[in-house]
Motif scaffolding. Structure first.
Motif, PDB file in Angstrom:
ATOM      1  N   ALA A   1      43.314  22.584 -27.923  1.00  0.00           N
ATOM      2  CA  ALA A   1      44.773  22.732 -27.866  1.00  0.00           C
ATOM      3  C   ALA A   1      45.164  24.088 -27.280  1.00  0.00           C
ATOM      4  O   ALA A   1      46.211  24.206 -26.634  1.00  0.00           O
ATOM      5  CB  ALA A   1      45.373  22.547 -29.255  1.00  0.00           C
ATOM      6  N   LEU A   2      44.336  25.111 -27.477  1.00  0.00           N
ATOM      7  CA  LEU A   2      44.613  26.431 -26.903  1.00  0.00           C
ATOM      8  C   LEU A   2      44.392  26.443 -25.392  1.00  0.00           C
ATOM      9  O   LEU A   2      44.894  27.312 -24.693  1.00  0.00           O
ATOM     10  CB  LEU A   2      43.714  27.495 -27.542  1.00  0.00           C
ATOM     11  N   GLY A   3      43.607  25.497 -24.890  1.00  0.00           N
ATOM     12  CA  GLY A   3      43.334  25.440 -23.457  1.00  0.00           C
ATOM     13  C   GLY A   3      41.868  25.480 -23.091  1.00  0.00           C
ATOM     14  O   GLY A   3      41.519  25.397 -21.910  1.00  0.00           O
ATOM     15  N   TYR A   4      40.982  25.655 -24.071  1.00  0.00           N
ATOM     16  CA  TYR A   4      39.549  25.630 -23.789  1.00  0.00           C
ATOM     17  C   TYR A   4      39.134  24.233 -23.348  1.00  0.00           C
ATOM     18  O   TYR A   4      39.789  23.244 -23.667  1.00  0.00           O
ATOM     19  CB  TYR A   4      38.744  26.013 -25.042  1.00  0.00           C
ATOM     20  N   ARG A   5      38.021  24.151 -22.644  1.00  0.00           N
ATOM     21  CA  ARG A   5      37.423  22.884 -22.225  1.00  0.00           C
ATOM     22  C   ARG A   5      36.037  22.787 -22.863  1.00  0.00           C
ATOM     23  O   ARG A   5      35.358  23.795 -23.037  1.00  0.00           O
ATOM     24  CB  ARG A   5      37.257  22.826 -20.708  1.00  0.00           C
ATOM     25  N   LEU A   6      35.615  21.551 -23.151  1.00  0.00           N
ATOM     26  CA  LEU A   6      34.260  21.360 -23.662  1.00  0.00           C
ATOM     27  C   LEU A   6      33.270  21.768 -22.585  1.00  0.00           C
ATOM     28  O   LEU A   6      33.461  21.472 -21.404  1.00  0.00           O
ATOM     29  CB  LEU A   6      34.032  19.901 -24.051  1.00  0.00           C
ATOM     30  N   HIS A   7      32.211  22.426 -22.987  1.00  0.00           N
ATOM     31  CA  HIS A   7      31.136  22.805 -22.066  1.00  0.00           C
ATOM     32  C   HIS A   7      29.899  22.020 -22.467  1.00  0.00           C
ATOM     33  O   HIS A   7      29.259  22.311 -23.473  1.00  0.00           O
ATOM     34  CB  HIS A   7      30.867  24.304 -22.128  1.00  0.00           C
ATOM     35  N   GLU A   8      29.606  20.999 -21.664  1.00  0.00           N
ATOM     36  CA  GLU A   8      28.493  20.093 -21.943  1.00  0.00           C
ATOM     37  C   GLU A   8      28.751  19.338 -23.244  1.00  0.00           C
ATOM     38  O   GLU A   8      29.853  19.366 -23.785  1.00  0.00           O
ATOM     39  CB  GLU A   8      27.165  20.851 -21.984  1.00  0.00           C
ATOM     40  N   GLY A   9      27.733  18.691 -23.761  1.00  0.00           N
ATOM     41  CA  GLY A   9      27.864  17.934 -24.997  1.00  0.00           C
ATOM     42  C   GLY A   9      27.470  18.769 -26.202  1.00  0.00           C
ATOM     43  O   GLY A   9      26.944  19.872 -26.063  1.00  0.00           O
ATOM     44  N   PRO A  10      27.688  18.247 -27.385  1.00  0.00           N
ATOM     45  CA  PRO A  10      27.336  18.983 -28.591  1.00  0.00           C
ATOM     46  C   PRO A  10      25.825  18.957 -28.830  1.00  0.00           C
ATOM     47  O   PRO A  10      25.104  18.113 -28.307  1.00  0.00           O
ATOM     48  CB  PRO A  10      28.066  18.220 -29.694  1.00  0.00           C
TER      49      PRO A  10
END
Length: 63
Positions: free
Chosen positions: A31-40
């Motif tokens: 919600a802050l604007g970060y994007r997922l980096h790869e999978g968990p």
């Protein structure tokens, strides 16, 4: 916004038990604007599943 808010780093790794609180922390970062980096990443500590999820501020990946 070219920098993450509140002095947060551009790259973060969120970790914790795989529960609702962890999911909320990841959702808040998105919600802050970060994007997922790869999978968990997941592991088991003998009692709980522990999750790690990296998040990246979008502009950080373009430098």
């Amino acid at each position: 916004m070219s920098q993450p808010p509140d002095g947060l780093p551009a790259y973060r790794v969120l970790t914790g038990p795989d529960d609702a609180a962890f999911c909320r922390r990841v959702s808040e970062a998105l919600a802050l604007g970060y994007r997922l980096h790869e999978g968990p990443a997941l592991t088991f500590n003998g009692e709980n599943v522990i999750v790690a999820q990296a998040v990246l501020w979008p502009e950080a990946g373009t430098r």
